[in-house]
Motif scaffolding. Structure first.
Motif, PDB file in Angstrom:
ATOM      1  N   LEU A 341       0.813  -1.213   0.000  1.00 25.64           N
ATOM      2  CA  LEU A 341       0.000   0.000   0.000  1.00 25.64           C
ATOM      3  C   LEU A 341       0.847   1.263   0.000  1.00 25.64           C
ATOM      4  O   LEU A 341       0.289   2.364  -0.109  1.00 25.64           O
ATOM      5  CB  LEU A 341      -0.923  -0.002   1.227  1.00 25.64           C
ATOM      6  CG  LEU A 341      -1.871  -1.200   1.335  1.00 25.64           C
ATOM      7  CD1 LEU A 341      -2.725  -1.083   2.579  1.00 25.64           C
ATOM      8  CD2 LEU A 341      -2.743  -1.308   0.095  1.00 25.64           C
ATOM      9  N   GLN A 342       2.159   1.169   0.130  1.00 29.71           N
ATOM     10  CA  GLN A 342       3.013   2.348   0.099  1.00 29.71           C
ATOM     11  C   GLN A 342       4.381   1.975  -0.483  1.00 29.71           C
ATOM     12  O   GLN A 342       4.814   0.825  -0.381  1.00 29.71           O
ATOM     13  CB  GLN A 342       3.180   2.934   1.501  1.00 29.71           C
ATOM     14  CG  GLN A 342       3.779   1.990   2.520  1.00 29.71           C
ATOM     15  CD  GLN A 342       3.871   2.595   3.896  1.00 29.71           C
ATOM     16  OE1 GLN A 342       3.467   3.732   4.092  1.00 29.71           O
ATOM     17  NE2 GLN A 342       4.433   1.855   4.839  1.00 29.71           N
ATOM     18  N   TRP A 343       5.007   2.956  -1.105  1.00 29.03           N
ATOM     19  CA  TRP A 343       6.326   2.782  -1.725  1.00 29.03           C
ATOM     20  C   TRP A 343       7.244   3.876  -1.222  1.00 29.03           C
ATOM     21  O   TRP A 343       6.814   4.988  -0.908  1.00 29.03           O
ATOM     22  CB  TRP A 343       6.230   2.849  -3.256  1.00 29.03           C
ATOM     23  CG  TRP A 343       5.553   1.654  -3.851  1.00 29.03           C
ATOM     24  CD1 TRP A 343       6.119   0.533  -4.329  1.00 29.03           C
ATOM     25  CD2 TRP A 343       4.141   1.502  -4.049  1.00 29.03           C
ATOM     26  NE1 TRP A 343       5.186  -0.349  -4.805  1.00 29.03           N
ATOM     27  CE2 TRP A 343       3.928   0.235  -4.651  1.00 29.03           C
ATOM     28  CE3 TRP A 343       3.018   2.297  -3.774  1.00 29.03           C
ATOM     29  CZ2 TRP A 343       2.696  -0.252  -4.986  1.00 29.03           C
ATOM     30  CZ3 TRP A 343       1.788   1.816  -4.116  1.00 29.03           C
ATOM     31  CH2 TRP A 343       1.614   0.557  -4.700  1.00 29.03           C
ATOM     32  N   GLN A 344       8.526   3.577  -1.159  1.00 30.03           N
ATOM     33  CA  GLN A 344       9.525   4.517  -0.665  1.00 30.03           C
ATOM     34  C   GLN A 344      10.552   4.778  -1.766  1.00 30.03           C
ATOM     35  O   GLN A 344      11.112   3.823  -2.329  1.00 30.03           O
ATOM     36  CB  GLN A 344      10.222   3.954   0.583  1.00 30.03           C
ATOM     37  CG  GLN A 344      11.300   4.864   1.151  1.00 30.03           C
ATOM     38  CD  GLN A 344      12.020   4.238   2.321  1.00 30.03           C
ATOM     39  OE1 GLN A 344      11.773   3.092   2.634  1.00 30.03           O
ATOM     40  NE2 GLN A 344      12.912   4.990   2.933  1.00 30.03           N
TER      41      GLN A 344
END
Length: 611
Positions: A341-344
């Motif tokens: 649900l999230q990327w860095q």
């Protein structure tokens, strides 16, 4: 059955070992060979024993245990050295004993004491050394009513008593007081002496067929006098007043044995009754022998004896049968696709330079030890520190990533992995607890079933790393101080106080159940507690529900991509769904049985009085 008995015989033979006595060797040889020479019996007895043993096995398969026992007992009598016959006989004997005990217990619960007594007697006939059967037979036997005429009273050693002549006399006397007592003394072969306090006055005395005790008692009541023995053939007559009583009345010592008064409080109740009603002051009780010693005039002792014959201090007893039923069910499903649900995004050059500049973990630990922050004795702190440092130094390059930007401004985005969940956990726990508690009328009875669980309150470790600590660490002689613990009672605790009213029972109950929940708070386990405190009235043999609880819990956790997770069909493939359903039921039943009732119309207290 043959395999079972053979196995038991083999185990018994192995237990004897090589150093078995000669008789044991003969038994083993007879069991293995079954020949005339090995068993020491005739050929016809050996053949008949084998036939009886085979018939016993067939009868046991058909469920005819009594006939099977009779057959194998006949076989063991014919061949007493056969270990298999002896072992099978004892197994069948214990099965019959258990059957009679179970039948007797059920009949006793159904208030059929006569048939229950028969069953317990049959169990004792098979196994006379069975302590449980003896106790159950004692419980089934009715409490015998004590014949009060068998109350024996002896005199105190050395007490002076008159010995009047036997027989009865009739009196129709007209005259003064002195003449009446002289006539009574003459008729029974005694001599009377008069104290100066006795005044002569006219009296009319008419009574038929009385002995000496009755005649002298009636005469003293009419003339307000009392008498005391001087010798076996002589007595002294005095005016009945406080001064003469205190000076001339003889004191006697009598001991009353009250087996039903088993506690000091019960004996104190009887003690207070005697003091209040008769004004007896010289009285003491001995709880260890359930006895009361009274020193008082004989007339008061006789009155106290009559009172103790008539009163009933035996406490009724109640058998409380508890049933605790508990059912717990839980269902956990874990299904679906868990997408990142999230990327860095990070700069490749800066991230690589930061990894190269990270200090060594061992160097950090050495610095903390030298500064006194931690010491080698506290192994738990070092393990936690290592875990924390390893988590901080997890490389960002361990997952694949994609780059963009090019040149000096190259950035990277790691590709987070997706996880597919497809599992289901289901559990069902059913608990049934049956327990019995016997309590006396008006007396608290407590039953605790469970365990004592230790909970650590504090642990000890040195704060500073000193030279002494380093020395014991190097010598490997360091021992951690014993931590501080408290113990918590887990399980079931029942406290009951019954009050018996004919066929109805009033119960003051306190129940508490404690168990571990499997969770902890700051390292301390969480304990669940369920308790009940109340009072209820139940008839004899009637089952009552004293506590019931139903709990149900449903939860659902949904995670997925925004928007897509709400599409009816697509959401099943792109979301992570975790539904959880749990339910629990608890039911506590109680059935009281009066096993000892109070006396009605006659006393149950066996009083034995000894002077």
């Amino acid at each position: 059955m043959r395999l079972l008995t053979a196995s038991l015989a083999l185990i018994s033979l192995c237990a004897w070992g090589q150093s078995a006595p000669q008789s044991a060797i003969e038994v083993r040889a007879c069991s293995q060979l079954r020949t005339v020479a090995a068993c020491g019996v005739s050929k016809s007895d050996l053949k008949q024993a084998q036939k009886d043993f085979s018939r016993a096995l067939e009868l046991h398969k058909l469920g005819k245990t009594q006939q099977a026992f009779d057959a194998v007992e006949a076989a063991s009598r014919l061949v007493p050295n056969d270990l298999e016959y002896l072992t099978t006989r004892e197994i069948l004997r214990q099965q019959l004993v258990l059957r009679h005990l179970d039948s007797g217990n059920q009949l006793l619960l159904d208030h059929n004491s006569e048939r229950a007594t028969t069953e317990f007697r049959q169990a004792l006939a098979l196994d006379p050394s069975n302590d449980f059967a003896q106790q159950r037979l004692h419980d089934a036997l009715p409490v015998p009513a004590i014949n009060l005429s068998h109350l024996t009273i002896g005199d105190s050693p050395g007490e002076l008593r008159v010995t009047p002549a036997t027989g009865v006399h009739s009196y129709h006397y007209r005259g003064d007081t002195r003449g009446l007592f002289q006539q009574i003394a003459k008729d029974f072969g005694l001599t009377v002496e008069f104290d100066e306090s006795v005044t002569a006055r006219p009296i009319r005395f008419d009574v038929d067929d009385v002995d000496f005790r009755r005649a002298i008692s009636l005469a003293c009541s009419m003339t307000k006098t009392f008498w005391t023995p001087v010798s076996e053939q002589r007595f002294l007559l005095l005016a009945d007043n406080t001064q003469n009583r205190a000076q001339f009345e003889r004191m006697s010592l009598r001991t009353f044995y009250l087996p039903d008064a088993t506690t000091a409080a019960e004996l104190n109740d009887v003690l207070n009754v005697l003091r209040t009603l008769f004004g007896i002051r010289q009285i003491a009780h001995q709880p260890e022998s359930s006895s009361i010693m009274v020193r008082a005039p004989r007339r008061l002792l006789d009155a106290a004896t009559e009172l103790l014959r008539d009163i009933d201090i035996s406490r009724p007893q109640v058998m409380l049968e508890f049933q605790v039923l508990q059912v717990n069910r839980s269902m956990l499903k874990d299904m679906g696709l868990e997408l990142p649900l999230q990327w860095q995004a990070f700069n490749l050059s800066s991230a690589a330079l930061a990894i190269l500049q990270q200090p060594n973990i061992q160097d950090l630990i050495n610095q903390l030890i030298s500064s006194g922050g931690i010491n080698q004795a506290n192994t738990s702190s070092i393990a936690a520190l290592l875990q924390q440092l390893q988590n901080q130094q997890t490389s960002i390059f361990q997952n694949p990533f994609g780059t963009f930007g090019g040149g000096l401004t190259r950035f990277a985005v790691p590709f987070a992995p997706g996880t597919l969940h497809f599992s289901m956990n289901s559990s069902r726990v059913t608990t049934i607890q049956n327990l019995t508690l016997r309590a006396a009328h008006g007396t608290d009875a407590t039953l605790k079933i469970g365990e004592r669980y230790p909970i650590m309150n504090a642990s000890f470790a040195p704060i500073f790393n000193t030279s002494q600590i380093s020395q014991v660490l190097q010598n490997q002689t360091y021992q951690n101080p014993f931590p501080s613990f408290t113990f918590e009672d887990l399980g079931l605790m029942v406290k009951a106080k019954p009050q018996v009213h004919q066929n109805e029972i009033t119960l003051d109950l306190t129940m508490e159940m404690k168990a571990l929940t499997g969770e902890s708070f700051n390292g301390i386990p969480v304990i669940s507690s369920r308790s009940y405190t109340g009072s209820l009235s139940v008839r004899d043999g009637e089952t009552a529900i004293i506590a019931g609880m139903i709990e149900k819990s449903e939860s659902n956790s949904l995670s997925g991509l925004p928007g897509i997770s709400r599409i009816p069909i697509l959401n099943r493939a792109t979301t992570h769904n975790t539904p959880q359903d749990s339910a629990g039921e608890l039911l506590v039943l109680i059935t009281p049985h009066i096993v000892r009732k109070p006396a009605s119309g006659s006393t149950l207290i066996p009083v034995r009085a000894v002077d």
